[in-house]
Design an enzyme around this catalytic site. Structure first.
Site, PDB file in Angstrom:
ATOM      1  N   CYS A 122      -5.675  -3.314 -14.288  1.00 12.24           N
ATOM      2  CA  CYS A 122      -4.900  -2.267 -14.947  1.00 12.24           C
ATOM      3  C   CYS A 122      -5.297  -2.197 -16.411  1.00 12.24           C
ATOM      4  O   CYS A 122      -5.182  -3.182 -17.136  1.00 12.24           O
ATOM      5  CB  CYS A 122      -3.402  -2.523 -14.841  1.00 12.24           C
ATOM      6  SG  CYS A 122      -2.467  -1.235 -15.681  1.00 12.24           S
TER       7      CYS A 122
ATOM      8  N   SER B 251      -1.790   2.464  -5.105  1.00 14.66           N
ATOM      9  CA  SER B 251      -0.766   1.840  -5.940  1.00 14.66           C
ATOM     10  C   SER B 251      -0.422   2.705  -7.156  1.00 14.66           C
ATOM     11  O   SER B 251      -1.301   3.264  -7.803  1.00 14.66           O
ATOM     12  CB  SER B 251      -1.257   0.475  -6.415  1.00 14.66           C
ATOM     13  OG  SER B 251      -0.281  -0.130  -7.226  1.00 14.66           O
TER      14      SER B 251
ATOM     15  N   ILE C  41       0.994   4.196 -18.018  1.00 20.04           N
ATOM     16  CA  ILE C  41       2.334   3.826 -17.565  1.00 20.04           C
ATOM     17  C   ILE C  41       2.670   2.410 -18.051  1.00 20.04           C
ATOM     18  O   ILE C  41       3.785   2.139 -18.485  1.00 20.04           O
ATOM     19  CB  ILE C  41       2.427   3.869 -16.014  1.00 20.04           C
ATOM     20  CG1 ILE C  41       1.952   5.213 -15.475  1.00 20.04           C
ATOM     21  CG2 ILE C  41       3.843   3.558 -15.553  1.00 20.04           C
ATOM     22  CD1 ILE C  41       2.745   6.410 -15.868  1.00 20.04           C
TER      23      ILE C  41
ATOM     24  N   THR D   4      -4.189  10.135  -7.408  1.00 19.92           N
ATOM     25  CA  THR D   4      -3.807  11.304  -8.197  1.00 19.92           C
ATOM     26  C   THR D   4      -3.512  12.528  -7.332  1.00 19.92           C
ATOM     27  O   THR D   4      -2.641  13.333  -7.678  1.00 19.92           O
ATOM     28  CB  THR D   4      -4.929  11.605  -9.216  1.00 19.92           C
ATOM     29  OG1 THR D   4      -5.099  10.445 -10.037  1.00 19.92           O
ATOM     30  CG2 THR D   4      -4.596  12.791 -10.093  1.00 19.92           C
TER      31      THR D   4
ATOM     32  N   GLY E 150     -10.788   6.848  -5.956  1.00 19.94           N
ATOM     33  CA  GLY E 150     -11.189   7.397  -7.243  1.00 19.94           C
ATOM     34  C   GLY E 150     -11.481   8.876  -7.078  1.00 19.94           C
ATOM     35  O   GLY E 150     -12.561   9.259  -6.671  1.00 19.94           O
ATOM     36  N   GLY E 151     -10.482   9.699  -7.324  1.00 21.53           N
ATOM     37  CA  GLY E 151     -10.687  11.146  -7.286  1.00 21.53           C
ATOM     38  C   GLY E 151     -10.764  11.743  -5.900  1.00 21.53           C
ATOM     39  O   GLY E 151     -11.309  12.831  -5.717  1.00 21.53           O
TER      40      GLY E 151
ATOM     41  N   ASN F  55      -3.423   8.272 -17.882  1.00 25.92           N
ATOM     42  CA  ASN F  55      -2.090   7.680 -17.869  1.00 25.92           C
ATOM     43  C   ASN F  55      -2.059   6.336 -18.576  1.00 25.92           C
ATOM     44  O   ASN F  55      -3.054   5.621 -18.642  1.00 25.92           O
ATOM     45  CB  ASN F  55      -1.579   7.529 -16.418  1.00 25.92           C
ATOM     46  CG  ASN F  55      -1.938   6.181 -15.815  1.00 25.92           C
ATOM     47  OD1 ASN F  55      -1.291   5.157 -16.078  1.00 25.92           O
ATOM     48  ND2 ASN F  55      -2.991   6.148 -15.017  1.00 25.92           N
TER      49      ASN F  55
ATOM     50  N   LYS G 141      -8.177  -5.959  -6.473  1.00 26.88           N
ATOM     51  CA  LYS G 141      -8.533  -4.593  -6.873  1.00 26.88           C
ATOM     52  C   LYS G 141      -9.338  -4.658  -8.163  1.00 26.88           C
ATOM     53  O   LYS G 141      -8.884  -5.208  -9.167  1.00 26.88           O
ATOM     54  CB  LYS G 141      -7.269  -3.755  -7.069  1.00 26.88           C
ATOM     55  CG  LYS G 141      -7.579  -2.297  -7.419  1.00 26.88           C
ATOM     56  CD  LYS G 141      -6.338  -1.444  -7.293  1.00 26.88           C
ATOM     57  CE  LYS G 141      -6.580  -0.033  -7.751  1.00 26.88           C
ATOM     58  NZ  LYS G 141      -5.371   0.780  -7.641  1.00 26.88           N
TER      59      LYS G 141
ATOM     60  N   ASN H 237      -3.884  -6.776  -8.307  1.00 25.95           N
ATOM     61  CA  ASN H 237      -4.331  -5.841  -9.339  1.00 25.95           C
ATOM     62  C   ASN H 237      -4.872  -6.626 -10.524  1.00 25.95           C
ATOM     63  O   ASN H 237      -4.111  -7.145 -11.336  1.00 25.95           O
ATOM     64  CB  ASN H 237      -3.149  -4.948  -9.740  1.00 25.95           C
ATOM     65  CG  ASN H 237      -3.539  -3.922 -10.781  1.00 25.95           C
ATOM     66  OD1 ASN H 237      -4.702  -3.851 -11.196  1.00 25.95           O
ATOM     67  ND2 ASN H 237      -2.576  -3.124 -11.200  1.00 25.95           N
TER      68      ASN H 237
HETATM   69  C1  LIG Z   1       0.082   7.276 -12.881  1.00 25.19           C
HETATM   70  C2  LIG Z   1      -0.759   6.198 -12.263  1.00 25.19           C
HETATM   71  C3  LIG Z   1      -0.231   4.922 -12.067  1.00 25.19           C
HETATM   72  C4  LIG Z   1      -0.996   3.915 -11.507  1.00 25.19           C
HETATM   73  N1  LIG Z   1      -0.448   2.678 -11.327  1.00 25.19           N
HETATM   74  C5  LIG Z   1      -1.187   1.701 -10.742  1.00 25.19           C
HETATM   75  C6  LIG Z   1      -0.630   0.428 -10.478  1.00 25.19           C
HETATM   76  O1  LIG Z   1       0.541   0.140 -10.761  1.00 25.19           O
HETATM   77  N2  LIG Z   1      -1.418  -0.525  -9.902  1.00 25.19           N
HETATM   78  C7  LIG Z   1      -2.714  -0.275  -9.539  1.00 25.19           C
HETATM   79  O2  LIG Z   1      -3.394  -1.151  -8.993  1.00 25.19           O
HETATM   80  N3  LIG Z   1      -3.263   0.941  -9.759  1.00 25.19           N
HETATM   81  C8  LIG Z   1      -2.537   1.923 -10.347  1.00 25.19           C
HETATM   82  N4  LIG Z   1      -3.105   3.165 -10.556  1.00 25.19           N
HETATM   83  C9  LIG Z   1      -4.504   3.392 -10.163  1.00 25.19           C
HETATM   84  C10 LIG Z   1      -4.623   4.073  -8.801  1.00 25.19           C
HETATM   85  O3  LIG Z   1      -4.058   3.269  -7.780  1.00 25.19           O
HETATM   86  C11 LIG Z   1      -6.086   4.384  -8.476  1.00 25.19           C
HETATM   87  O4  LIG Z   1      -6.832   3.185  -8.473  1.00 25.19           O
HETATM   88  C12 LIG Z   1      -6.751   5.306  -9.487  1.00 25.19           C
HETATM   89  O5  LIG Z   1      -5.837   6.262  -9.947  1.00 25.19           O
HETATM   90  C13 LIG Z   1      -7.988   6.007  -8.949  1.00 25.19           C
HETATM   91  O6  LIG Z   1      -7.698   6.820  -7.830  1.00 25.19           O
HETATM   92  P1  LIG Z   1      -7.361   8.390  -7.926  1.00 25.19           P
HETATM   93  O7  LIG Z   1      -8.438   9.033  -8.747  1.00 25.19           O
HETATM   94  O8  LIG Z   1      -7.297   8.856  -6.511  1.00 25.19           O
HETATM   95  O9  LIG Z   1      -6.045   8.483  -8.608  1.00 25.19           O
HETATM   96  C14 LIG Z   1      -2.339   4.182 -11.125  1.00 25.19           C
HETATM   97  C15 LIG Z   1      -2.868   5.462 -11.314  1.00 25.19           C
HETATM   98  C16 LIG Z   1      -2.103   6.480 -11.863  1.00 25.19           C
HETATM   99  C17 LIG Z   1      -2.719   7.824 -12.045  1.00 25.19           C
END
Ligand SMILES: Cc1cc2nc3c(=O)[nH]c(=O)nc-3n(C[C@H](O)[C@H](O)[C@H](O)COP(=O)(O)O)c2cc1C
Ligand SMILES: Cc1cc2nc3c(=O)[nH]c(=O)nc-3n(C[C@H](O)[C@H](O)[C@H](O)COP(=O)(O)OP(=O)(O)OC[C@H]3O[C@@H](n4cnc5c(N)ncnc54)[C@H](O)[C@@H]3O)c2cc1C
Ligand code: FES
Lengths: 268, 319
Positions: free
Chosen positions: B143, B34, B84, B282, B259-260, B82, B181, B140
């Protein structure tokens, strides 16, 4: 696909902290506009993790150039990449300058590395789009070592005005001082009136504070402005909503709606 | 959907990549996270999205959200910070602008929803449940970039009672696969996961970003316009893995780990720790086709190890 492997043709130092990187033009991309940017994965490591955006500096049939200043981890790493190295790139991304309107006079204002996209634009605006001698560029920087591309612009037939913060070259002070002087100089001496709508256009790129004062001057004299804005990016394609700028109609995205915006759209 | 069989003449062992999350059957376990792929439109230019297991939408709220003041994203060591602020067009925009495109995709869509109060969650769940291509709902609760009115704690996912109440109410609202989540920023994530399971969810997703900040020493100001934000990317991988490991041992419903995750090796680690499916976040920013590379890498790993069914890998790491 707007993602490709770019082979570095050259990566040369043009000033103590400025470089020009030239790479082979992606074959499929027929149209590349001044103001658009390439989103570059600089190294395979996780430092820096993200791609970095760089505007198109020069477009030719065979190659693309970007001009960059080394300010942090990513740009320093980029300066170490060599001829023949392969870079993963996305682009050209975003919307470029709208340079179709024909103005009698065009003023370009570049602060710091902001001259980078203006050169590509100046090339596109070359005669006959803008009659000889009607193109001026105002370059501002901290010190003389950071003034780049002045000769190149002169070769295009542009008048070049330079300002530095420390006065080591050109006017000591803001580049907008020079811009204001020039705008005033081009006005009717007796009545103080301008030359009418559509006579002059301003295109600028640089730090926010500089753009803000360019807009202040331009608005006072009713001169239309297009600015190339910078904001931190994550995705570069409009999915993360990270690169937001406040506009009259809500937040817009630098990577997708910009980087070039009409100055009157922006909430300063 | 037609089962893909290896072409005649190939010697490849047929691999089973299918995983089941509640009622949802995925062709493979790789999902776009997401907020990192929008609603699929833009990333599609760079990625054959239909080869993936599923896409989770940007979190949808009842009303349009402008989002936080810029800067909203900034590079962190081995990661991304971030804030957002759940910027999105609201449920109406989703139903009218995004659904037609999502319907055209041949993969399951997981709608991510979030609200301030229980009532908003219910309305959102009702709305998205009407959409055919929405096969599951990710709730979610985690956040770090918005303030919820429904709890005194910064995150809903930190409030066990709130989690129980929201999940059990939504369980009565929707038939779709329900996936809360969770946040890693809690004293004991197992307790929260157990509460969610007890309330009737079909699976849990974890982790969301870690609350974090960075300061610019030149301007002496926080780097994000919103001061604090959420940390993601390779720097959180070991932390997130531990969450998955802990939760997998504590509950019976599937865990969707993230996560990463940057490459197939990372994804396999999550699967070995107990993730039935993985989400890629990411990494999409670093390389928009990273998720496909991850899927292919998982297939290669299974081929090399002679593993026929991905389910044999889930939770296979032994202490
Ligand atoms: C720019 C950005 C926006 C995100 N927006 C949301 C969101 O709207 N809803 C949500 O549940 N998670 C959001 N996330 C979290 C990601 O879905 C994910 O849980 C988190 O980034 C960890 O995974 P990653 O390390 O692979 O990015 C966002 C993450 C990033 C970096
Ligand atoms: C559309 C667009 C076009 C660009 N075109 C060019 C170009 O043609 N030539 C060029 O030299 N640079 C250009 N930039 C800026 C360039 O992308 C950054 O300088 C680069 O990302 C810095 O990376 P780094 O890892 O070296 O620095 P970092 O380590 O990320 O940062 C070093 C310092 O610079 C500041 N900084 C970095 N990026 C930004 C930013 N986007 N806005 C404000 N402050 C920032 C940081 O706060 C930090 O103090 C452009 C940016 C955008 C958004
Ligand atoms: S950088 Fe992601 S939306 Fe612009």
């Amino acid at each position: 696909m707007k993602q490709f492997k770019a082979k570095i043709i050259s990566n040369r130092k043009i000033a103590p902290e400025h470089y020009i990187l030239s790479f082979k033009r992606p074959e499929k991309e027929r149209r590349i506009e001044p103001g658009q940017f390439f989103y570059v994965k600089i190294s395979d490591s996780y430092r820096p993790l993200l791609r970095k955006p760089f505007s198109v500096h020069k477009i030719s049939g065979y190659s693309i150039e970007i001009l960059y200043k080394t300010i942090g981890e990513g740009t320093r790493a980029l300066s170490k990449r060599k001829k023949g190295d392969i870079l993963d790139m996305m682009g050209p991304l975003g919307k470029g300058f709208d340079a179709v309107r024909r103005h009698k006079k065009v003023m370009l204002v570049g602060g710091g590395h902001g001259v980078a996209p203006l050169y590509a634009l100046a090339k596109q605006l070359e005669y006959p789009a803008v009659p000889a001698g009607r193109l001026s560029i105002f370059i501002g920087a901290r010190t003389k070592d950071h003034i780049v591309c002045d000769k190149k612009f002169r070769r295009l037939g542009a008048r070049v005005y330079i300002a530095t913060d420390d006065g080591t070259r050109g006017h000591k002070g803001f580049v907008t001082d020079l811009l204001t002087r020039k705008i005033l100089g081009s006005r009717d001496k007796d009545t103080g009136e301008g030359r009418g709508k559509g006579h002059t256009a301003i295109y600028a790129c640089g730090p926010k504070e500089m753009l803000k004062s360019v807009w202040k001057v331009a608005r006072r004299y009713g001169i239309p402005c297009q600015f190339s804005l910078e904001e931190y990016m994550a995705c570069g394609i409009g999915t993360c909503l990270g690169c937001a700028v406040k506009t009259q109609s809500g937040y817009k995205l630098v990577c997708k709606d910009g980087p070039v915006f009409d100055a009157k759209e922006i909430v300063w | 959907m037609v089962k893909k069989r290896p072409r005649r003449g190939t010697t490849r062992v047929p691999q089973k990549l299918k995983v089941k999350i509640g009622k949802l059957e995925l062709e493979n376990p790789v999902i776009l996270a997401s907020g990192t792929a929008g609603f699929g439109r833009e990333i599609r230019e760079f990625l054959d999205i239909e080869r993936l297991g599923a896409i989770v939408t940007k979190t949808i709220t009842l009303h349009k959200k402008e989002g936080n003041p810029p800067p909203r994203v900034v590079e962190a060591p081995w990661g991304l910070l971030n804030s957002i602020g759940l910027a999105n067009g609201g449920i109406k925009d989703f139903m009218f602008e995004q659904v037609p495109f999502l319907e055209s995709l041949r993969i399951p869509v997981i709608a991510s929803i979030s609200g301030d109060i229980l009532d908003e969650f219910i309305k959102l769940a009702e709305e998205v449940s009407r959409v055919g291509c929405v096969r599951a709902i990710e709730v979610n609760l985690s956040c770090p970039n918005v303030i919820h009115k429904g709890t005194r704690l910064p995150l809903l996912a930190q409030d066990r009672t709130a989690v129980e109440k929201i999940v059990s109410t939504l369980r009565k609202t929707t038939e779709k696969t329900l996936i809360p989540k969770l946040s890693p920023n809690v004293t004991d994530i197992k307790e929260i996961a157990k509460a969610a399971e007890g309330a009737g969810c079909d699976a849990v997703s974890l982790v969301n970003t870690y609350p974090a900040m960075l300061v610019d020493i030149h301007t002496m100001r926080p780097r994000l316009g919103n001061v604090c934000g959420g940390l993601s990317g390779p720097c959180i991988k070991p932390l997130a893995l531990k969450c998955v490991w802990d939760v997998h041992s504590a509950i019976d419903v599937p865990v969707i780990g993230m996560g990463g995750i940057m490459d197939a090796d990372d994804a396999i680690e999550f699967i070995l720790c107990g993730s039935s499916a993985v989400q890629v976040g990411t990494a999409n920013f670093v390389n928009p086709s990273a998720s496909l590379g991850i899927l292919e890498g998982i297939e290669q790993y299974m081929a090399k190890k002679g593993i026929a069914d991905i389910m044999d890998l889930v939770g296979a790491a032994k202490a």
